[in-house]
Write an enzyme that holds these catalytic residues in place. Structure first.
Site, PDB file in Angstrom:
ATOM      1  N   ASP A 290       0.872  -1.162   0.000  1.00 54.05           N
ATOM      2  CA  ASP A 290       0.000   0.000   0.000  1.00 54.05           C
ATOM      3  C   ASP A 290       0.918   1.223   0.000  1.00 54.05           C
ATOM      4  OD1 ASP A 290      -2.063   1.745  -0.004  1.00 54.05           O
ATOM      5  OD2 ASP A 290      -3.080   0.945   1.755  1.00 54.05           O
TER       6      ASP A 290
HETATM    7  C1  NOJ Z   1      -3.697   4.370   0.427  1.00 61.84           C
HETATM    8  C2  NOJ Z   1      -4.953   3.564   0.521  1.00 61.84           C
HETATM    9  O1  NOJ Z   1      -4.942   2.782   1.687  1.00 61.84           O
HETATM   10  C3  NOJ Z   1      -5.164   2.658  -0.681  1.00 61.84           C
HETATM   11  O2  NOJ Z   1      -6.408   2.048  -0.566  1.00 61.84           O
HETATM   12  C4  NOJ Z   1      -5.075   3.456  -1.942  1.00 61.84           C
HETATM   13  O3  NOJ Z   1      -5.250   2.603  -3.038  1.00 61.84           O
HETATM   14  C5  NOJ Z   1      -3.733   4.148  -2.001  1.00 61.84           C
HETATM   15  N1  NOJ Z   1      -3.583   5.019  -0.851  1.00 61.84           N
HETATM   16  C6  NOJ Z   1      -3.551   4.971  -3.262  1.00 61.84           C
HETATM   17  O4  NOJ Z   1      -4.377   6.079  -3.211  1.00 61.84           O
END
Ligand code: NOJ
Length: 869
Positions: A290
């Site tokens: 992530d």
């Molecule tokens: C962090 C988030 O937890 C995730 O769900 C998302 O895809 C990414 N940021 C990119 O925006």
């Protein structure tokens, strides 16, 4: 890594050096399981083998990867840095082979930051439809829209959070706290997205159940606090949180990670990535970090991570744990060649699996600007040119969106059949901020981080811009005026005299109320992502009280991210009907009007429980540090008992139970029949894998990895090149040169054939888990005078003293004409009747008597039969 930065990182994250990773590696079949405090180490990271329908894609990917240089392989795995290219995540390109970079883009409900895209109903809303075809269609249409914008990986769907606590800020992005409903929804969504030619990224693996302390950071009130650790045992892992991920893997997906589990960061948790996901579940795709969830270099490579996003150590640092450091770690042997080959192969196999080689179009939008012309590299402010082509990808999707939202609406109360309305009511009064428009426009708050106007999605990265938002007020006005009626509204919840004056005149009052939540980087009204409580927002209770005091025909419509407290008013006789409409997306008003005025007979069922009070749900989130600056320890001590399983266990009567929902007609159940299906025995998988394939070869001359002379450097962009021919100097790491064996866990580099995992054997786990053991049928009759849809639900009691009273195992949404009957049919698989056995690290069917139930909700189960074992 810049030395100053390295010291800073290590000071901040002392666990970077292989915490939990020091004991022996792949002790073959049983690493011991999670013990709720630590995760056992498991190495080496399994290499893909093309099983479960991945064969062709695997062969194509291997052929592609074989041609790559080491620098190109690194480029494929490492993001270019935050705001380095058009998408929220981008890896480097391979111009020599005409391979354009890959674009990863949110969200689970539409193309985030895209113009001319659709805003679909949220996952937690469509879950209420309990409709497989609808799950698939939504996935397919979202996939088409991502495809049309040039997206390679859609960052969705979500099954983590699952919804352990109703307060979890991002629950609405996912489907339901029930693993079976979530599992079916996620599998159909993955199939839909991928059939449209886009890679689905099922996230967030795993136990990402709250926003507070999701990542380590400095907090205004507490100073530095390390990431929260979700601690749980492996029985709960398998029977609850992993279940929908197994379904997603079986449907063939990419994945993503966050959080800290049993005190090991998810991105470097070798047990969860290597043993569980790639080993036991036979996951063939790639594991992506992530955003900023990666906190170390070689240990994440060893623990199974295949792609880092967005590539930099923190947004716009210009440093990366991989990139040049990955190049160094291959050249110095810390990471074996087969490992980077497997990383690249997994990424390319996902690409070929969904047909990207023909589906891919150039990225034609830009996440960082709506202007037609602007910077290609937004952070560096270079590469000025055409960045937005404003391609309209919506097609006729609004029709399905409207229908999905209406079919996901749940009718909770309907006194004397007050609904549907005829549209010829003499005086219709509409109340509530939630009925009207955000004064700043439907996209007026960045990432929807506010609760102004009608609520149709939550906030954070799980959002998409509305192309338009039909408000309930627009749609109701349209309805009433086309019938020549009178309709007026008050959308200021605090305009008491106006509310009273209007309520007094109304023959029917429709009150709209809501409750919002989102991702933790935005705080709305004091809620830092997670909800602080389950009450209605905008003082909805007072609004309902004011209207019902003066109007004895008040219909309440709830737009919310999950359960809300309704105890203060649901039983009030002046509240004649209640509808839960969730987060319906762009067609909100049209969809609710379709239900209110009877064009759609509601058939949705609650995908969660509405309890009397917050404490009825048992577990709560951790809102304050519990451990000083160290990780708050979040012990999932309730095990399998969340949502309805907890209410059942504690004998707590909910107001509206899981699976509950009314219709404008009525249904009855009869004639349950269970047929036992002959299936082979459950055989634990044995044998060994092949050795890890090595694809191509690479130069060991460090001179070949230096910056090319003709490169136009983009500031803070992550490249794979080295600053020096001396690897120590190139790494810029003061600790460089420590004997690897001092801190590389045993087995990390071992590419020899490995023992197979008994509970594994194919994508989703041991294939025999999905053998059908019973076939159940029952008759569902429509006893009313209008056609309707009923979700017949099948629950099991597994019979053991530690088992929930009942668990959902299957369902079917049936469309039945008045006076007619339909046959409900459902299969029960081996997995459905099994429990996870920690001792043998496998699934077993216990000897406890097992009962199957069929009915209309988790508490209305008129049909039952024993399963013969
Ligand atoms: C962090 C988030 O937890 C995730 O769900 C998302 O895809 C990414 N940021 C990119 O925006």
């Amino acid at each position: 890594m810049n030395p100053k930065f390295a010291r800073f990182v290590l000071a901040l994250f002392p666990f970077l050096h292989y915490t939990n990773n020091t004991t022996p590696a792949n002790n073959a079949t049983n690493p011991g399981g999670l013990n709720a405090v630590t995760s056992p180490p498991f190495y080496p990271s399994p290499w893909m083998d093309g099983s479960g329908g991945w064969g062709d894609a695997y062969a194509k990917a291997q052929a592609f990867v074989r041609q790559l240089t080491l620098l190109e392989k690194v480029n494929l795995t490492t993001g270019v840095g935050w705001e380095g290219e058009a998408c929220v995540g981008n890896v480097g390109s391979i111009p020599r082979l005409g391979f354009r970079a890959l674009c990863m883009q949110d969200s689970p409900l539409g193309v985030r930051f895209g113009d001319y895209v659709s805003a679909f109903p949220a996952g937690g809303t469509v879950a209420a439809s309990w409709d497989r075809a609808l799950f698939y269609e939504r996935g397919y249409q979202m996939g088409l829209e991502h495809r049309g914008k040039g997206v390679d990986v859609q960052l969705g769907p979500v099954v983590g959070p699952l919804g352990r606590s109703p307060n979890g800020g991002r629950n609405w992005e996912g489907f339901s706290p029930d693993p079976v409903l979530s599992g079916i929804a996620v599998a159909e969504t993955v199939r839909g997205i991928q059939d449209a030619g886009v890679i689905a990224c099922t996230k967030h693996y795993i136990l990402n159940e709250q926003e507070h302390f999701r990542s380590p950071g400095n907090f205004k009130d507490f100073g530095f606090v390390d990431a929260i650790s979700s601690n749980l045992d492996d029985k709960t892992l398998h029977e609850l949180y992993l279940w929908p991920f197994a379904d997603a893997v079986r449907a063939g997906t990419g994945s993503i990670i966050y959080n800290k589990i049993n005190n090991s960061q998810a991105c470097q948790n070798s047990y969860l990535n290597n043993y569980i996901l790639k080993g036991e579940l036979g996951f063939q795709g790639f594991i992506m970090s992530d955003w900023s969830a990666q906190h170390s270099g070689v240990s994440t490579t060893a623990a199974g991570m295949d792609m880092t996003m967005p590539g930099d150590t923190g947004f716009n640092t210009g440093d990366s744990f991989w990139g040049p450091n990955l190049t160094v770690s291959i050249l110095n042997g810390s990471v074996p060649e087969w490992r980077i080959d497997d990383m690249a192969t997994r990424i390319m196999a996902a690409y070929y699996l969904v047909g990207r080689e023909t589906a891919q179009v150039p990225v034609n939008f830009n996440s960082w600007s709506t202007d037609t012309f602007g910077y290609e590299h937004a952070f560096a402010k270079t590469g000025y040119g055409l960045i937005n082509q404003h391609v309209d990808v919506r097609k006729e999707h609004y029709l399905a969106i409207r229908s999905a939202a209406a079919r996901s609406t749940v009718l909770l109360k309907n006194t004397d059949g007050i609904l549907p309305l005829s549209g010829r009511e003499k005086f219709t009064a509409v109340f509530g901020d939630d009925a009207g428009e955000n004064p700043n426009g439907p996209n007026g708050c960045p990432d929807h981080g506010c609760d102004n106007g009608t609520l149709a999605q939550g906030w954070g990265s799980g959002t998409a811009w509305f192309p338009y938002l039909i408000t309930p007020l627009d749609a109701i006005k349209n309805e009433v005026t086309s019938n020549g009626g009178v309709v007026q509204s008050v959308t200021d919840n605090w305009a008491y005299p106006a509310i009273n004056a209007l309520a007094r005149q109304a023959s029917v009052a429709i009150v709209f109320v809501d409750a919002d939540s989102g991702e933790g980087y935005i705080t709305v009204d004091g809620n830092a992502g997670d909800r602080n409580n389950l009450t209605l927002w905008q003082d909805g209770n007072t609004l309902i009280q004011n209207v019902t005091a003066l109007c004895n025909n008040t219909i309440v419509v709830i737009h919310s991210v999950g359960p809300v407290l309704v105890d203060a008013w649901y039983n009030n006789p002046n509240v004649t009907a209640i509808l839960w409409a969730g987060l319906p997306g762009q067609e909100s008003g049209n969809a609710i009007a379709d239900v209110l005025y009877g064009r759609v007979n509601p058939g949705g069922k609650l995908p969660f429980t509405i309890g009397r009070q917050q404490s009825d749900y048992g577990v709560d989130l951790i809102y304050e540090p519990t451990n000083g600056h160290d990780s708050p320890q979040d012990n999932f001590a309730e095990g399998n008992f969340i949502d309805y399983r907890y209410f059942d266990q504690k004998n707590i009567t909910p107001i509206y139970e899981f699976g509950y929902g009314l219709s404008y007609t009525s249904f009855s159940y009869s004639n349950i029949n269970v047929e036992k299906i002959a299936a082979g025995p459950y055989t634990p998988t044995t044998g060994t894998t092949k050795a890890a394939p090595v694809l191509g070869n690479f130069s060991t001359n460090t001179a070949d990895y230096q910056w090319p002379a003709n490169l136009t450097y983009v500031n803070t962009y992550i490249y794979p090149y080295l600053n020096s021919t001396d690897l120590r100097e190139a790494s810029m790491d003061p600790d460089y040169g420590m004997d690897n064996s001092e801190y590389l866990p045993e087995g990390v580099s071992d590419g020899s054939p490995q023992p197979k995992i008994p509970a594994g054997g194919g994508p989703g786990g041991n294939p025999a888990l999905y053998d059908v053991l019973y076939h159940v049928t029952a008759t569902v009759s429509n006893n009313g005078t209008v056609a309707g849809e009923e979700v017949a639900q099948l629950y099991l009691s597994l019979g053991g003293p530690d088992d929930p009273k009942v668990v959902l195992r299957n369902f079917e949404r049936l469309s039945i004409q008045p006076g007619q009957s339909a046959t409900f049919t459902a299969d029960i698989t081996r997995r459905d009747v099994s429990n996870w056995d920690s001792a043998s690290q496998n699934w077993v069917i216990t000897n406890y008597a097992k009962t199957v139930y069929v009915g209309s909700s988790s508490r209305k189960l008129p049909l039952r039969a024993q399963l013969s074992l």
